[in-house]
Motif scaffolding. Structure first.
Motif, PDB file in Angstrom:
ATOM      1  N   ALA A  50     -42.917  25.341  -4.151  1.00 15.54           N
ATOM      2  CA  ALA A  50     -42.336  24.042  -4.522  1.00 15.54           C
ATOM      3  C   ALA A  50     -40.828  24.044  -4.302  1.00 15.54           C
ATOM      4  CB  ALA A  50     -42.667  23.722  -5.978  1.00 15.54           C
ATOM      5  N   HIS A  51     -40.209  25.163  -4.597  1.00 17.10           N
ATOM      6  CA  HIS A  51     -38.773  25.297  -4.381  1.00 17.10           C
ATOM      7  C   HIS A  51     -38.445  25.280  -2.893  1.00 17.10           C
ATOM      8  CE1 HIS A  51     -34.981  27.731  -4.061  1.00 17.10           C
ATOM      9  NE2 HIS A  51     -34.616  26.821  -4.944  1.00 17.10           N
ATOM     10  N   GLU A  52     -39.279  25.934  -2.110  1.00 18.12           N
ATOM     11  CA  GLU A  52     -39.050  25.983  -0.663  1.00 18.12           C
ATOM     12  C   GLU A  52     -39.119  24.589  -0.035  1.00 18.12           C
ATOM     13  OE1 GLU A  52     -41.915  28.785   0.762  1.00 18.12           O
ATOM     14  OE2 GLU A  52     -40.952  30.480  -0.250  1.00 18.12           O
ATOM     15  N   LEU A  53     -39.933  23.704  -0.633  1.00 13.16           N
ATOM     16  CA  LEU A  53     -40.034  22.328  -0.134  1.00 13.16           C
ATOM     17  C   LEU A  53     -38.882  21.442  -0.646  1.00 13.16           C
ATOM     18  CD1 LEU A  53     -43.781  21.152  -0.243  1.00 13.16           C
ATOM     19  CD2 LEU A  53     -42.330  21.503   1.753  1.00 13.16           C
ATOM     20  N   LYS A  54     -38.056  22.017  -1.522  1.00 14.79           N
ATOM     21  CA  LYS A  54     -36.928  21.278  -2.110  1.00 14.79           C
ATOM     22  C   LYS A  54     -37.418  20.074  -2.927  1.00 14.79           C
ATOM     23  CE  LYS A  54     -33.361  22.663   1.207  1.00 14.79           C
ATOM     24  NZ  LYS A  54     -34.107  23.789   1.782  1.00 14.79           N
ATOM     25  N   LEU A  55     -38.497  20.277  -3.678  1.00 12.94           N
ATOM     26  CA  LEU A  55     -39.006  19.235  -4.555  1.00 12.94           C
ATOM     27  C   LEU A  55     -38.148  19.132  -5.810  1.00 12.94           C
ATOM     28  CD1 LEU A  55     -42.821  20.043  -4.352  1.00 12.94           C
ATOM     29  CD2 LEU A  55     -41.537  18.346  -3.022  1.00 12.94           C
ATOM     30  N   PHE A  56     -38.246  18.002  -6.487  1.00 15.94           N
ATOM     31  CA  PHE A  56     -37.522  17.823  -7.747  1.00 15.94           C
ATOM     32  C   PHE A  56     -38.048  18.772  -8.810  1.00 15.94           C
ATOM     33  CE2 PHE A  56     -37.517  15.873 -11.989  1.00 15.94           C
ATOM     34  CZ  PHE A  56     -36.139  15.759 -12.204  1.00 15.94           C
ATOM     35  N   GLY A  57     -39.395  18.869  -8.891  1.00 19.48           N
ATOM     36  CA  GLY A  57     -39.969  19.694  -9.943  1.00 19.48           C
ATOM     37  C   GLY A  57     -41.359  20.194  -9.616  1.00 19.48           C
ATOM     38  N   SER A  58     -41.841  21.100 -10.456  1.00 23.12           N
ATOM     39  CA  SER A  58     -43.187  21.655 -10.318  1.00 23.12           C
ATOM     40  C   SER A  58     -43.850  21.660 -11.688  1.00 23.12           C
ATOM     41  CB  SER A  58     -43.128  23.066  -9.739  1.00 23.12           C
ATOM     42  OG  SER A  58     -44.422  23.529  -9.409  1.00 23.12           O
ATOM     43  N   GLU A  59     -45.026  21.047 -11.756  1.00 24.66           N
ATOM     44  CA  GLU A  59     -45.773  20.962 -13.013  1.00 24.66           C
ATOM     45  C   GLU A  59     -46.674  22.177 -13.156  1.00 24.66           C
ATOM     46  OE1 GLU A  59     -49.597  19.941 -15.107  1.00 24.66           O
ATOM     47  OE2 GLU A  59     -49.260  20.370 -12.981  1.00 24.66           O
ATOM     48  N   PHE A  60     -46.866  22.633 -14.397  1.00 21.97           N
ATOM     49  CA  PHE A  60     -47.757  23.770 -14.663  1.00 21.97           C
ATOM     50  C   PHE A  60     -48.338  23.625 -16.057  1.00 21.97           C
ATOM     51  CE2 PHE A  60     -43.472  24.790 -15.897  1.00 21.97           C
ATOM     52  CZ  PHE A  60     -43.574  25.480 -17.089  1.00 21.97           C
ATOM     53  N   ASP A  61     -49.425  24.348 -16.325  1.00 25.35           N
ATOM     54  CA  ASP A  61     -50.214  24.165 -17.541  1.00 25.35           C
ATOM     55  C   ASP A  61     -50.174  25.412 -18.422  1.00 25.35           C
ATOM     56  OD1 ASP A  61     -51.625  21.542 -16.689  1.00 25.35           O
ATOM     57  OD2 ASP A  61     -51.921  22.901 -14.995  1.00 25.35           O
ATOM     58  N   VAL A  62     -49.994  25.192 -19.716  1.00 23.73           N
ATOM     59  CA  VAL A  62     -49.794  26.311 -20.644  1.00 23.73           C
ATOM     60  C   VAL A  62     -50.873  26.337 -21.724  1.00 23.73           C
ATOM     61  CG1 VAL A  62     -48.214  27.307 -22.343  1.00 23.73           C
ATOM     62  CG2 VAL A  62     -47.308  26.307 -20.227  1.00 23.73           C
ATOM     63  N   HIS A  63     -51.465  27.505 -21.902  1.00 26.00           N
ATOM     64  CA  HIS A  63     -52.489  27.750 -22.922  1.00 26.00           C
ATOM     65  C   HIS A  63     -52.029  28.872 -23.861  1.00 26.00           C
ATOM     66  CE1 HIS A  63     -55.887  25.694 -20.711  1.00 26.00           C
ATOM     67  NE2 HIS A  63     -55.093  25.963 -19.690  1.00 26.00           N
TER      68      HIS A  63
ATOM     69  N   ALA B 139     -40.134  13.712  -6.394  1.00 23.19           N
ATOM     70  CA  ALA B 139     -41.435  14.333  -6.146  1.00 23.19           C
ATOM     71  C   ALA B 139     -41.657  15.560  -7.016  1.00 23.19           C
ATOM     72  CB  ALA B 139     -41.545  14.729  -4.668  1.00 23.19           C
ATOM     73  N   ILE B 140     -42.840  15.601  -7.654  1.00 24.89           N
ATOM     74  CA  ILE B 140     -43.233  16.735  -8.494  1.00 24.89           C
ATOM     75  C   ILE B 140     -44.545  17.299  -7.978  1.00 24.89           C
ATOM     76  CG2 ILE B 140     -43.967  17.431 -10.811  1.00 24.89           C
ATOM     77  CD1 ILE B 140     -42.114  15.236 -11.914  1.00 24.89           C
TER      78      ILE B 140
END
Length: 243
Positions: A37-50, A14-15
């Motif tokens: 996202a870390h607190e939910l113990k997810l595999f990863g967190s997506e984010f956007d870079v400009h 899950a991401i």
């Protein structure tokens, strides 16, 4: 024990899409949503870079930050606005440093296509890879982008990195031939091209789908052994994965 470990490893992961924000009522792409996202113990967190006008990499989904156009503004100008929780727009440096403290969470860096053209997009790609390397975050950072040229540039600069193409207009074979080792397509693409998920797996590629927010679509993709699902509803996805 071996069978159990293998099954766990093979399970869809899950991401969080732009961090955990929807049910937590946190700003998208904020450091607070990353920590959630870390607190939910997810595999990863997506984010956007400009990339800003003065070449600062910042994290935000839209091309503007509360009405300030990122590509044509300086970083200092962006600091005039804040997220509702009081955070300023995070720089990529700040975001990665925060992510490194969240053990076990992968950072899924989406390089946004710069509206000023391919040259600025490729500059952003180069600077992003440099930032990840300088912060020694290569082992926890994966890259995704809608720009095929950006994916190729990232592969050129970081040949061992996990890179996934987002646009959905190329077959697994075409993406693989360019040295890009993953697909990250909207879930509807896999419905229109029924063999692509399996084709990608046969080529040794990893496959993700976005943005999957219903139990029906989640269950369908999990049944097809997709590697990752990116969602605005990570709490729901975790429940579905336990079934």
């Amino acid at each position: 024990m071996v069978i159990s470990s293998t099954t766990l490893f093979a399970q869809t992961k899950a991401i969080a899409h732009r961090g955990v924000w929807k049910n937590s009522h946190l700003p998208q792409n904020s450091i607070a949503s990353l920590k959630a996202a870390h607190e939910l113990k997810l595999f990863g967190s997506e984010f956007d870079v400009h990339l800003t006008k003065d070449n600062v990499l910042v994290v935000n989904h839209d091309n503007d930050f509360y009405g300030i156009d990122i590509a044509t503004a300086t970083y200092a100008e962006l600091l005039a606005k804040k997220h509702p929780n009081g955070e300023s727009i995070p720089t990529l440096e700040e975001y990665i440093k925060a992510g490194k403290k969240l053990k076990g969470l992968r950072l899924i860096l989406e390089l946004k296509t710069n509206k000023l053209g391919v040259e600025r997009t490729l500059e952003a790609a180069t600077k992003s890879v440099e930032m990840v390397k300088n912060l020694k975050a290569e082992k926890i950072t994966d890259y995704i982008a809608f720009s095929f040229e950006a994916c190729q540039k990232i592969h050129e600069l970081a040949p061992k990195a996990n890179i996934q193409y987002l646009n959905g207009d190329k077959s697994p074979a075409d993406v693989n031939a360019a040295g890009i080792n993953g697909l990250d397509y909207h879930f509807s693409v896999f419905k229109k091209n029924a063999s692509w998920l399996q084709d990608a797996h046969q080529l040794g590629m990893k496959v993700n789908a976005w943005t999957v927010n219903t139990e029906e679509e989640m269950s369908n993709l999990i049944g097809k052994k997709i590697d990752f699902i990116t969602t605005d509803e990570p709490e729901l996805l975790l429940q579905v994965l336990k079934k």
